[in-house]
Each structure stands twice: as C-alpha cells, then as structure tokens.
Design a protein around this motif. Structure first.
Motif, short mmCIF file in Angstrom:
data_model
loop_
_atom_site.label_atom_id
_atom_site.label_comp_id
_atom_site.label_asym_id
_atom_site.label_seq_id
_atom_site.Cartn_x
_atom_site.Cartn_y
_atom_site.Cartn_z
N SER A 117 61.84 29.88 70.47
CA SER A 117 61.63 30.19 69.09
C SER A 117 60.90 28.94 68.39
O SER A 117 61.01 28.04 68.72
N ARG A 118 60.27 29.34 67.11
CA ARG A 118 59.62 28.41 66.50
C ARG A 118 60.57 27.22 65.69
O ARG A 118 61.95 27.83 65.30
N THR A 119 60.17 26.07 65.47
CA THR A 119 61.25 24.97 65.34
C THR A 119 61.79 25.66 63.53
O THR A 119 62.96 25.42 63.37
N LYS A 120 61.22 25.93 62.59
CA LYS A 120 61.44 26.50 61.45
C LYS A 120 61.77 27.86 61.17
O LYS A 120 61.84 28.23 60.03
N ALA A 121 61.92 28.47 62.26
CA ALA A 121 62.14 29.91 62.21
C ALA A 121 63.28 30.47 62.95
O ALA A 121 63.41 31.58 63.58
N ARG A 122 64.34 29.60 62.99
CA ARG A 122 65.58 29.60 63.70
C ARG A 122 66.85 29.18 63.20
O ARG A 122 66.66 28.16 62.43
N GLU B 124 69.76 30.92 56.21
CA GLU B 124 69.08 30.25 55.95
C GLU B 124 67.37 30.65 55.94
O GLU B 124 66.50 30.04 55.64
N VAL B 125 67.36 31.53 57.10
CA VAL B 125 65.80 31.85 57.56
C VAL B 125 66.10 33.75 57.77
O VAL B 125 67.14 34.09 57.93
N ALA B 126 64.85 34.29 57.50
CA ALA B 126 64.62 35.58 57.59
C ALA B 126 64.59 35.74 59.30
O ALA B 126 63.78 35.15 59.82
N GLY B 127 65.33 36.68 59.84
CA GLY B 127 65.21 36.83 61.33
C GLY B 127 66.06 37.89 61.74
O GLY B 127 66.60 38.61 61.02
N THR B 128 66.54 38.02 63.00
CA THR B 128 67.01 38.82 63.92
C THR B 128 68.07 38.18 64.58
O THR B 128 68.04 37.16 65.11
N VAL B 129 69.49 38.78 64.42
CA VAL B 129 70.52 38.32 65.20
C VAL B 129 70.21 38.60 66.69
O VAL B 129 70.24 39.73 67.13
N THR B 130 70.16 37.30 67.38
CA THR B 130 69.66 37.63 68.77
C THR B 130 71.08 37.42 69.73
O THR B 130 71.04 37.69 71.14
N SER B 131 72.24 37.03 69.34
CA SER B 131 73.33 36.62 69.98
C SER B 131 73.98 37.96 70.55
O SER B 131 74.01 39.12 69.76
N ARG B 132 74.62 38.16 71.69
CA ARG B 132 75.25 39.34 72.26
C ARG B 132 76.81 39.17 72.10
O ARG B 132 77.42 38.08 71.89
N ASP B 133 77.55 40.26 72.36
CA ASP B 133 78.69 40.50 72.25
C ASP B 133 79.76 39.89 71.16
O ASP B 133 80.43 39.01 71.30
N LEU B 134 79.02 40.23 69.98
CA LEU B 134 79.63 39.39 68.77
C LEU B 134 80.95 40.00 68.66
O LEU B 134 81.85 39.55 67.86
N ASP B 135 81.40 41.23 68.98
CA ASP B 135 82.57 41.95 68.87
C ASP B 135 83.82 41.34 69.54
O ASP B 135 84.98 41.29 69.02
N LEU B 136 83.40 40.21 70.62
CA LEU B 136 84.37 39.52 71.51
C LEU B 136 84.76 38.36 70.60
O LEU B 136 86.06 37.63 70.88
N LYS B 137 84.01 38.09 69.55
CA LYS B 137 84.38 36.77 68.65
C LYS B 137 84.72 37.30 67.33
O LYS B 137 85.40 36.36 66.80
N GLN B 138 84.85 38.45 66.92
CA GLN B 138 85.34 38.87 65.88
C GLN B 138 86.97 38.62 65.68
O GLN B 138 87.92 39.03 66.70
N ASN B 139 87.22 37.96 64.68
CA ASN B 139 88.74 37.70 64.33
C ASN B 139 89.34 36.69 65.44
O ASN B 139 90.68 36.77 65.70
N LYS B 140 88.62 36.02 66.09
CA LYS B 140 89.03 35.32 67.10
C LYS B 140 89.23 33.79 66.64
O LYS B 140 88.16 33.32 65.73
N ARG B 141 89.84 32.93 67.32
CA ARG B 141 89.88 31.52 66.81
C ARG B 141 88.95 30.65 67.77
O ARG B 141 88.88 30.72 68.82
#
Length: 495
Positions: A82-87, A353-370
């Motif tokens: 990704s570009r430096t100021k776009a992530r 802080e920037v406009a873009g798209t969420v690229t991370s996967r499996d976010l449900d596995l982190k939901q309400n996790k420590r």
C-alpha cells in the motif's frame, strides 16, 4: 571455343578466370554446316555467381531489419504494497477487550469509529485517581483551618511587637538626637572648622607654588645668562663684574626657591596635623555616641524577645501555608492524573485516519477478545491505488524512465492492470539475489486498482514499457544480459 576455368587458392576468394582458345597445329576439315556447341544446363560458374547475389541480398535484408525499431519491455517480479500515506494500522493502545464496529472489505471514511477498547486496568486507575482526588481536597480544607489559627496567633504577636518597638523608638529618638547634645554639638563645630582651615592652607601652598614657578623661570634665564657671560668673559667681551653680578642674581633666586619650598613643606605638615585632629574629633564623637547607645540596651533586649515570639508565630503560619500549598498541589496532581486517564480512555475509542477499505480477515475472532498492548486489530488501506517494488536486472536500469507505462499481471491470473513508474521509484542501491547472484535493483510502480480486487501482499509480475529499440540493439542488449558482452564489445550493450 572459349573455356572458363575455376581458380581457387587458400589465400584468396573464388575468382573466375577467362582462358583464351588454343590453336591446334592441324587444321580440321571444313564442315558443310557449323553446329553450335551443346549448352550445359547449369554451369558451375553461374551457380557460384547466383549464390553470391543471394547471400548479398540476405545480408542487406538482415541489415535493414536490424534497424527496424520495435517495442521493448522490461519484466520483473513484484509484490504489492500500500501507499505510505494511504494506509493505517489499528493496534491496541492498551491491553483489554476489543469491540470492533466494522467488517472486512467495508469502506470507511476518516473520523469513522472503528473499535473501542475496554481496559479493566485503566478503569481501576480511574477509580483510584478519583478516590485520591477527594482525599486531597479534604486535606486542603484541614490545612486551611490550621492556617487560620496560625494567622490569629501571628496577629497577636505582631501587635505586642509593635507596642515594644514604638516604646524603644521613642527612647532611641530622644537619646540619639545628636544635634541637641552639647558635647556632640561642640565636637561637630570643631570638626566643621578643620576642613576650612585645611582649605586656607592649601590656598597658601598654591600661591607659593605659583611664585616658585615664576622664580624657576627667572632662575633658568639667570643660568643661561651666567653660561653666556662665562664664555664671553674668557674672550674679554664681557667685564668680570657683569659675570659676578649674574652669578649673584642666580644664587639669590636659588635661595628664594628653597625658602618657599621649605614654606610649602611646613604647610603640608600643618595639613597632616589638621587631619589627625579631625580623626581625634571623630573618635570623641563616636565615644559619646557609644555611651548614649549603652543606655538603650535594656529596651532593645525587650524588643528582641518579643520579635522572637513574632518570628515563631510567623514560622507556624508559613508551615500552615506550605501545608495548604502541598495539599493544593496534590489536588492538582490527582486532577491532572484523572484528566489524563480520562483522555486515555477516550483514546481507546479508535477512529479511522484515512479513507480506505478494511483488509483484515477473521475480525469476528477478535470481537470481545482480550488483546495485549501493541497487538494488531485490523488494517485500513486505500485500494484505489497501490504500489509495488519490481525487481529488474541492473542492465535494464538505463531503459526504465520515471513515468513509464507499466502492465501489471497478478500471479496466476490473466487480468491486466495499468501502472506507471513513480518519479522516486528507481532505487539507486543495487541488490543481489542470493540464489542467482545477479545484480538486481528495485523499481517502484503505482498501480491503478479501480476494481479493488488487488490487495497488499499479492505477488505478480510487471512489464515496464521502455523506449523502442532497434532489432540489433535488442539482440545486443539481451546477449549482454546473458554473457556481459558489453564489457568487451560496447556496441553490443544495446544503448
């Protein structure tokens, strides 16, 4: 009949030689009809000539083809970034449970709430800071009450001191009124007269010094006159009487000068005596003052004892004020700590802080996790344009220009993406692959990703368009890359 013979030599090319016909000794009988000699189907001389023409034509054609310009591309493998100021990397600012408000592939805008951290440690610190703040405020109230008591004691001590100081001052004013004491008045009058007497003596000295200056001028003239007469008297030009008279005048002037110098010395002695007398008068005045001061001892002793009591009360008040200040500082400290902790809790509300798209996967596995501090939550990338580092051979560096068009192909795919070489993309640092041991360098390209199908980390390869090369330049350049012919034959380097 004329014969053609083929003459060959190891040191020369093939040459066609014409051999004239030979006359025979015996004439042949005449024939009724002269028959034409039979023609050979393919004479070897003609075949050789045709072959040479064919080879020449082929050489000319190859030469012409070699100067034909053809498109050229530099190809290299790459991996998308990704570009430096776009992530934006969203990481845990503190340990705690995370609540995520976005989903994978969701498009977000700057300022949009992404996640929030629930930190038990921070909540406990906030509770403790609030408790300590209330305790410090109670300490301020107690210290202020003690300050009021100390202030009352100091006021009473200051009133007693004022009474003693006024009594001492009145007595001191009566005793130390030097102008009303007869003895001191007499001593002062005598002291005042001494400087006037010294001034009169100094005036006399100045007058005598002026006379001495005049006498010295006369003495110089008399001395010159004596010297002149002594020279003339030897020649008989001046009578002996005139010389003696001149010497007498000189001696008289010298005596007058000595007399006046003695007078000045006597006057200086008088001045010293006057100065000594003034010092004696001052000592007499000091002694009289000392005697008057001794009478004030009892008054001053009483005043000192009362001042000690006032000082003790002032110290108690100062200690009370310090305690009030200490408690106030403690309140300010816990207020700042409480404010800082609340700000930290506000920072646990994470926004984009920037406009873009969420690229991370499996976010449900982190939901309400420590998660621990610093641990990654998700990444936001502007997928509209991506960058990539293309590895190319060092020999292709001079062919690649900033702003050149690029065709990017995803690894294992056939879709083509348009890209360009960035101005700052050509790396001046030569890198070497460990396996191939070939000098390589990186070229950064900017890829248009309108469909948002490309993601950082995807590999592929790129075709970088270069200026057109003639066929012979292209061949020479490729041979140079394989065998480094440019080291020995610069015209084959492809430049």
């Amino acid at each position: 009949m004329t014969n053609l013979q083929l003459n060959t030599s190891s040191n020369s090319n093939t040459i066609l030689k014409v051999v004239p016909p030979q006359q025979t000794k015996k004439e042949l009988p005449q024939q009724p009809e002269k028959l034409a000699p039979p023609k050979e189907e393919n004479p070897p001389q003609k075949k050789s000539f045709n072959g040479l023409k064919t080879m020449g034509a082929i050489a000319v054609a190859v030469g012409i083809i070699g100067f034909i310009p053809i498109p050229n591309y530099v190809t290299g493998e790459t991996k998308i970034t990704s570009r430096t100021k776009a992530r934006q990397l969203i990481a845990m600012p503190a340990s705690g449970r995370v609540k995520i408000y976005v989903q994978t592939n969701e498009k977000i805008q700057p300022g949009q709430k992404i996640a929030e951290i629930q930190s038990d440690d921070l909540d406990n610190q906030l509770t403790e800071a609030e408790r300590e703040l209330e305790r410090a405020k109670m300490g301020v109230n107690a210290a202020q009450q003690q300050f009021i008591v100390a202030q009352t004691r100091l006021n009473a001590a200051q009133n007693n001191e004022a009474i003693a100081r006024n009594r001492t001052h009145r007595q001191l004013t009566e005793i130390n009124n030097r102008s009303s004491h007869p003895q001191i008045q007499r001593i002062e009058r005598e002291k005042e007269m001494i400087p006037q007497e010294i001034a009169a003596i100094e005036a006399d000295i100045a007058g005598v010094e002026a006379e001495i200056i005049g006498l010295r001028e006369q003495l110089n003239s008399a001395t010159e006159k004596v010297s002149s007469y002594e020279s003339l008297e030897l020649n008989g030009a001046v009578p002996r009487f005139d010389l003696l008279d001149a010497r007498s005048q000189k001696a008289a002037l010298t005596a007058q000068i000595q007399q006046r110098e003695s007078f000045i010395a006597a006057k200086h002695h008088q001045i010293r005596e006057k100065v000594s007398l003034m010092a004696a008068k001052s000592e007499q005045g000091n002694e009289a003052s000392k005697k008057m001061g001794d009478t004030l001892y009892n008054y001053e002793d009483d005043l000192a004892q009362i001042r000690a009591q006032t000082q003790t009360a002032a110290q108690e008040l100062e200690a009370s004020a310090a305690e009030v200040q200490a408690q106030q500082q403690l309140v300010a400290k816990w207020e700042a700590s409480f404010k800082q902790l609340r700000q930290q809790r506000e920072k646990l509300k994470l926004v984009a802080e920037v406009a873009g798209t969420v690229t991370s996967r499996d976010l449900d596995l982190k939901q309400n996790k420590r998660l621990e501090v610093g641990e990654e939550i998700l990444r936001v990338v502007d997928l509209k344009q991506l960058t990539a580092e293309v590895k190319i051979r060092q020999e292709d560096k001079d062919l690649v220009e900033s702003g050149a068009a690029v065709k990017f192909y995803r690894q294992g795919g056939t879709s083509r993406y348009a890209a360009i070489v960035q101005d700052e993309g050509i790396s001046p640092v030569v890198q070497t692959e460990e396996k191939q041991q070939k000098p390589m360098l990186n070229v950064r390209i900017l890829i248009d990703n309108e469909d948002r199908l490309l993601l950082p980390g995807i590999g592929g390869y790129a075709h970088i368009q270069t200026p057109k090369l003639r066929v012979y330049q292209k061949v020479g350049h490729e041979f140079n890359k394989l065998f480094n012919l440019g080291k020995y034959f610069p015209w084959l380097s492809g430049n």
